[in-house]
Design a protein around this motif. Structure first.
Motif, PDB file in Angstrom:
ATOM      1  N   TYR A 209      -0.102  -9.348   3.520  1.00 15.76           N
ATOM      2  CA  TYR A 209      -0.204  -7.934   3.159  1.00 15.76           C
ATOM      3  C   TYR A 209      -0.633  -7.134   4.384  1.00 15.76           C
ATOM      4  N   ASP A 210       0.161  -6.134   4.748  1.00 14.57           N
ATOM      5  CA  ASP A 210      -0.182  -5.267   5.871  1.00 14.57           C
ATOM      6  C   ASP A 210      -0.593  -3.899   5.333  1.00 14.57           C
ATOM      7  N   MET A 211      -1.769  -3.419   5.733  1.00 12.85           N
ATOM      8  CA  MET A 211      -2.209  -2.097   5.272  1.00 12.85           C
ATOM      9  C   MET A 211      -1.314  -0.974   5.789  1.00 12.85           C
ATOM     10  N   MET A 212      -0.613  -1.204   6.868  1.00 11.24           N
ATOM     11  CA  MET A 212       0.359  -0.241   7.372  1.00 11.24           C
ATOM     12  C   MET A 212       1.519  -0.136   6.374  1.00 11.24           C
ATOM     13  N   TYR A 213       2.096   1.048   6.256  1.00 10.01           N
ATOM     14  CA  TYR A 213       3.247   1.220   5.370  1.00 10.01           C
ATOM     15  C   TYR A 213       4.328   2.009   6.099  1.00 10.01           C
ATOM     16  N   GLY A 214       5.526   1.915   5.585  1.00  9.61           N
ATOM     17  CA  GLY A 214       6.619   2.719   6.127  1.00  9.61           C
ATOM     18  C   GLY A 214       7.417   2.054   7.226  1.00  9.61           C
ATOM     19  N   ARG A 215       7.046   0.816   7.575  1.00 16.57           N
ATOM     20  CA  ARG A 215       7.818   0.109   8.599  1.00 16.57           C
ATOM     21  C   ARG A 215       7.640  -1.396   8.398  1.00 16.57           C
ATOM     22  N   ASP A 216       8.606  -2.156   8.886  1.00 17.24           N
ATOM     23  CA  ASP A 216       8.501  -3.608   8.847  1.00 17.24           C
ATOM     24  C   ASP A 216       7.750  -4.045  10.099  1.00 17.24           C
ATOM     25  N   THR A 217       6.482  -4.328   9.975  1.00 24.88           N
ATOM     26  CA  THR A 217       5.629  -4.592  11.133  1.00 24.88           C
ATOM     27  C   THR A 217       5.861  -5.996  11.689  1.00 24.88           C
ATOM     28  N   PRO A 218       5.478  -6.233  12.958  1.00 22.20           N
ATOM     29  CA  PRO A 218       5.578  -7.585  13.519  1.00 22.20           C
ATOM     30  C   PRO A 218       4.811  -8.619  12.686  1.00 22.20           C
ATOM     31  N   PHE A 219       3.688  -8.216  12.109  1.00 29.64           N
ATOM     32  CA  PHE A 219       2.915  -9.128  11.261  1.00 29.64           C
ATOM     33  C   PHE A 219       3.724  -9.569  10.049  1.00 29.64           C
ATOM     34  N   LEU A 220       4.354  -8.621   9.364  1.00 29.32           N
ATOM     35  CA  LEU A 220       5.149  -8.958   8.178  1.00 29.32           C
ATOM     36  C   LEU A 220       6.352  -9.814   8.549  1.00 29.32           C
ATOM     37  N   SER A 221       7.005  -9.476   9.641  1.00 29.01           N
ATOM     38  CA  SER A 221       8.164 -10.247  10.088  1.00 29.01           C
ATOM     39  C   SER A 221       7.761 -11.679  10.429  1.00 29.01           C
ATOM     40  N   PHE A 222       6.639 -11.842  11.124  1.00 33.52           N
ATOM     41  CA  PHE A 222       6.138 -13.165  11.508  1.00 33.52           C
ATOM     42  C   PHE A 222       5.803 -13.992  10.260  1.00 33.52           C
ATOM     43  N   ALA A 223       5.127 -13.363   9.310  1.00 35.08           N
ATOM     44  CA  ALA A 223       4.744 -14.074   8.089  1.00 35.08           C
ATOM     45  C   ALA A 223       5.977 -14.517   7.298  1.00 35.08           C
ATOM     46  N   ARG A 224       6.963 -13.618   7.217  1.00 36.93           N
ATOM     47  CA  ARG A 224       8.184 -13.934   6.476  1.00 36.93           C
ATOM     48  C   ARG A 224       8.930 -15.088   7.148  1.00 36.93           C
ATOM     49  N   THR A 225       8.963 -15.085   8.467  1.00 39.35           N
ATOM     50  CA  THR A 225       9.627 -16.159   9.218  1.00 39.35           C
ATOM     51  C   THR A 225       9.014 -17.518   8.898  1.00 39.35           C
TER      52      THR A 225
END
Length: 264
Positions: A209-225
């Motif tokens: 979960y990233d508190m940032m919204y409105g973009r696909d962050t590097p954190f979210l991309s890394f976690a999904r990978t």
């Protein structure tokens, strides 16, 4: 007379709060207006005072004024005291300062994302104001473990000691076991960067979960990978706004249709 509310920040043009509160007002039949106010970096208190004098009833506060709003408040809610920052003001017999960020996060996780927190292993990344504001509400859900990880370990340890209740602190390099929930409260996403994380903290059962919204962050991309499910902070934004709205107006709006509208 129509009641006036606002959000104060610098910058503020990007804020979705006016759109969110307008939707809440329509949904609940409230006679109110809500505007975004750009406060000078050295003039937050003066801006709030002027808004009160013009008939303002309450306000939200965003970066970089949350700690200044804490100091400006004549009374503080328990959750504002724990957070050390204020994101919601109510002008009634002085200035009441509240912090709805943690309740917004928990509400999004449990109501919208169906992620119960009781008994879960939670990793909170970051030790700044965003992290501090959500620790107490997370602990209130009785997780099995809450670990705070930060680049500077000393700051994470300060937070762990402040809240006690079994909170553990470590550096990013000490993370090598999986968690049920990983929450990114660092400023890395704002800069388009990724905290130095081991892939081993994620499994197919993890929610990142990233508190940032409105973009696909590097954190979210890394976690999904690395197999994790992911979610951004848009739901938290709407849920914390609903908490503020309920404080001001005495009625809690339905957040689901507002989140859906913002997604589209």
């Amino acid at each position: 007379m129509t009641d006036r509310y606002a959000v104060f920040g610098h910058p503020i043009a990007h804020s979705k709060s006016p759109q969110i509160h307008a939707a809440f007002a329509r949904q609940t039949g409230q006679d109110m207006t809500y505007e975004a106010i750009l406060a000078p970096l050295d003039g937050f208190a003066d801006s709030v005072t002027a808004f009160i004098a013009a008939g303002g009833c309450g306000a939200n506060v965003t970066v970089p004024f949350k700690e200044e709003a804490f100091r400006l408040s004549s009374r503080l809610s328990p959750r504002a005291k724990h957070a050390g920052a204020v994101n919601t003001l109510m002008f009634d017999d002085g200035i009441l300062g509240d912090n709805t960020d943690g309740a917004g996060l928990v509400g999004d996780l449990e109501r919208n994302l169906h992620c119960p927190l009781a008994g879960r292993r939670i990793l909170l990344l970051g030790a700044g104001g965003a992290a501090r504001g959500v620790i107490e509400p997370l602990l209130d859900q009785s997780p099995a473990e809450l670990v705070i990880a930060n680049r500077t370990v000393g700051r994470a340890q300060e937070l762990a000691e402040l809240f006690c209740r079994g909170v553990r602190a470590c550096g990013f390099d000490a993370l090598d076991t999986p968690f049920d929930l990983v929450i990114n409260a660092t400023a890395a996403s704002l800069a388009g960067e990724l905290p130095p994380l081991s892939p081993s903290i994620f499994t197919a059962e993890t929610l990142a979960y990233d508190m940032m919204y409105g973009r696909d962050t590097p954190f979210l991309s890394f976690a999904r990978t690395h197999g994790a499910a992911t979610a951004d902070g848009l739901g938290m934004l709407v849920e914390q706004a609903a908490e503020a709205f309920a404080l001001w107006r005495g009625v809690r709006p339905d957040t689901a249709p507002v989140i859906a509208a913002l997604r589209t």
